[in-house]
Structure formats: C-alpha cells, structure tokens
Design an enzyme around this catalytic site. Structure first.
Site, PDB file in Angstrom:
ATOM      1  N   HIS A 256       7.179   6.080   1.219  1.00 17.85           N
ATOM      2  CA  HIS A 256       7.684   4.713   1.039  1.00 17.85           C
ATOM      3  C   HIS A 256       8.677   5.205  -0.329  1.00 17.85           C
ATOM      4  O   HIS A 256       9.813   4.501  -0.232  1.00 17.85           O
ATOM      5  CB  HIS A 256       6.863   3.589   0.794  1.00 17.85           C
ATOM      6  CG  HIS A 256       6.074   2.990   1.768  1.00 17.85           C
ATOM      7  ND1 HIS A 256       4.577   3.264   1.572  1.00 17.85           N
ATOM      8  CD2 HIS A 256       6.341   2.372   2.779  1.00 17.85           C
ATOM      9  CE1 HIS A 256       3.979   2.739   2.567  1.00 17.85           C
ATOM     10  NE2 HIS A 256       5.156   2.244   3.556  1.00 17.85           N
TER      11      HIS A 256
ATOM     12  N   SER B 108       0.249   8.009   5.552  1.00 19.89           N
ATOM     13  CA  SER B 108       0.187   6.395   6.150  1.00 19.89           C
ATOM     14  C   SER B 108      -0.533   5.733   5.224  1.00 19.89           C
ATOM     15  O   SER B 108      -1.557   6.146   4.914  1.00 19.89           O
ATOM     16  CB  SER B 108      -0.208   6.662   7.435  1.00 19.89           C
ATOM     17  OG  SER B 108      -0.989   5.378   7.930  1.00 19.89           O
TER      18      SER B 108
ATOM     19  N   ALA C 280       0.757  -1.214   0.084  1.00 21.44           N
ATOM     20  CA  ALA C 280      -0.132  -0.025  -0.018  1.00 21.44           C
ATOM     21  C   ALA C 280       1.023   1.140  -0.051  1.00 21.44           C
ATOM     22  O   ALA C 280       0.723   2.060   0.829  1.00 21.44           O
ATOM     23  CB  ALA C 280      -0.755   0.096   1.247  1.00 21.44           C
TER      24      ALA C 280
END
Ligand code: PAF
Length: 288
Positions: free
Chosen positions: A42, A190, A37
């Site tokens: 990231h 997030s 996800a």
C-alpha cells in the site's frame, strides 16, 4: 475516532473542504483507496501517487459490500493508528475515513455491476466481490474526485475491473497499477497474510514459485494447456485446495487459445491454506 496526527476527514463535506483549495490551486490529486491494515505494498502505491501528483489522499474503509456472509468482515485486521503512522511516513496529505453510515445510509440501493473482466476467476468463488468493489470505488471516486487513482497489481482482476468501470462510466480519472511487493521468500504482500499459521506461512511462498514457473514455461513457448496442467498439478500438491490456476489475456482476461501465447498474458491463481485464501499473478511475455 482515535486521535490521529495526520490530517484526516470522516465526512464527505470535510473531505471536500480540504480538497477544494487544492483544486482551486490547480494541484493534481492522487487517490489510493484501501481497506487499511497497510503493508509496504500500500505504501508503495502512496509513493507512486506522490511521484505523479501534487497531493495524495488515501482512504481506509473496510467495505462490507465486498464480503459475503461467512467471510472475514468482522475479523479483517483494523490497525488505524499504525496505518496513520505509515501514511504520515509516506507523506500522504489526507486520510479519508468514511463510516458505514456515510457510505451506505439507510435506504441505500445502488450497485455498480460489470461483466467483461469481472467474469470468472475471482467471481467464481466470490460472486458478490466485484459488485462490492466497483460500487465502493465508484462512490469514493465521486467523493474524492481525484485526477489519478492507484491500485496494486496483486489484485490484477480488480485493477482491470476498475479500468473498465472508469472507461464505461466516463470517470475523468487515470488509473495506474503498482507492482506487487513481495516478502523475501516471494510471497505477495497482503493484509490477510497475518491469518497464516507458521506452517502455512512457510507453504504460502510456493504460490509465487508455481506462477513464476508457469510464466517462464509460456515465455519459453510451451503450449498454454500443457503449462497450465503442470502449474495446476503443483498447486494441488502444495495447497489444501485450488480455486483456479489460469493463463489469460493480460489486457482483457479473456481465455487464451491453446498453443504458444501470441499476446502478453497473465498467469493467475487462487489457492487455500486452511481458512486463508491466497491470490497472486504474474505477467508472461510472448516468446521471443
Ligand atoms: O483492494 C482493496 O483493498 C479494496 O478492494 C478496495 C479497492 C480498497 C475497495 O474496497
């Protein structure tokens, strides 16, 4: 397994075969463990890894050991095709996609458990969490055997737990934290933000403001207890419930003495909006 365009490995032996030639060529290997996800936070870690290393491996594994019964293991967003496209765009060299059976075969029994930075804060509400994280990350480190590994500062306590584990267990791996990436309104990125309803999404950005004000008060020399009281009051007014709002030593997460801070600190909070739990943190420098 869906058809992925980017090089990927789903077994430990396939992973090691891929990595062996890099190691023989003395290339420096960077590692970004994830649960998928993927968002820009990231991807910024993959780019950071690219800047420090010759080859970058990212893993995607939704680790059951870090979810308690009743948490969101089954509903955790799984977006493999999109994740692979994002990793390709960031020039990730290899995706590692282990299965539950590979990570935790029948009869599996080892648990890596830390005290120190793992105590308190997140562990109060999620006592299982850091055992699960440390266990899976130790296994991933042994499987990938990277030179460096990269973790987001968004999960600041997790970052310190991994650093402590690497020191305590002598993993020959340098750990680097990547800065938290934020949405335009300041909400920390997030994978779980997708759970927020529109109304809660608008309220969620308040957490960053509360922590920024808390850090600013400490940097201006306000006493820890007073600054914390104000931040806690604002969090209680802004969210459905508050798990914690704290200022801690930035290096160890040990509680601070009251009075103005005399060492770099970190302000950290976890709050709930409906069934979604938000965590965030910010640095606070010593007053000049
Ligand atoms: O931060 C995460 O996404 C996870 O806790 C990690 C480090 C990938 C371990 O499962």
């Amino acid at each position: 397994m869906q058809n992925l365009q980017i090089p990927h490995a789903t077994t430990i032996s396939a992973l090691r075969t891929r990595i062996r030639t890099w190691r023989e060529d003395k290339l420096r290997i960077g590692f970004v463990p994830t649960m998928g996800a993927l968002h820009d936070g990231h991807i910024s870690l993959v780019r950071l890894a690219k800047a420090h290393c010759d080859r970058v491996v990212a893993s995607i594994f939704v680790n059951p050991k870090q979810f308690a019964a009743g948490e969101d293991l089954d509903t955790y967003p799984r977006t493999l095709i999109e994740d692979a496209e994002k990793l390709t765009g960031a020039q990730c060299d290899l995706i590692y996609l282990p299965t539950n059976e590979i990570m935790y075969p029948d009869g599996y029994s080892a648990i890596v458990s830390l005290k120190g930075p793992a105590l308190g804060l997140e562990s109060e509400a999620r006592p299982h969490f850091f055992d699960g994280v440390a266990t899976v990350v130790a296994k991933l480190f042994n499987q990938v055997r990277p030179d460096m590994a990269f973790f987001g500062e968004k999960d600041y306590q997790q970052l310190l737990v991994i650093k402590q584990m690497v020191r305590d267990l002598d993993f020959p791996i340098d750990i680097l934290g990547g800065e938290t990436l934020r949405e335009k309104d300041g909400l920390a990125m997030s994978s779980r933000n997708v759970y927020l309803s529109d109304t809660d999404r608008a309220r969620a950005a308040r957490l960053n403001i509360i922590l920024a004000d808390f850090a600013a008060a400490l940097e201006a020399g306000q006493a820890v207890a007073e600054a914390r009281r104000t931040a806690l009051g604002a969090a209680e007014a802004g969210f459905d419930s508050v798990d914690y709002v704290e200022a801690r030593c930035a290096e160890t997460l040990a509680p601070l003495d009251d009075g103005p801070i005399r060492q770099p600190a970190r302000v950290l909070a976890a709050v709930r909006l409906g069934s979604t739990r938000l965590i965030d943190n910010r640095p606070a420098k010593t007053p000049s």
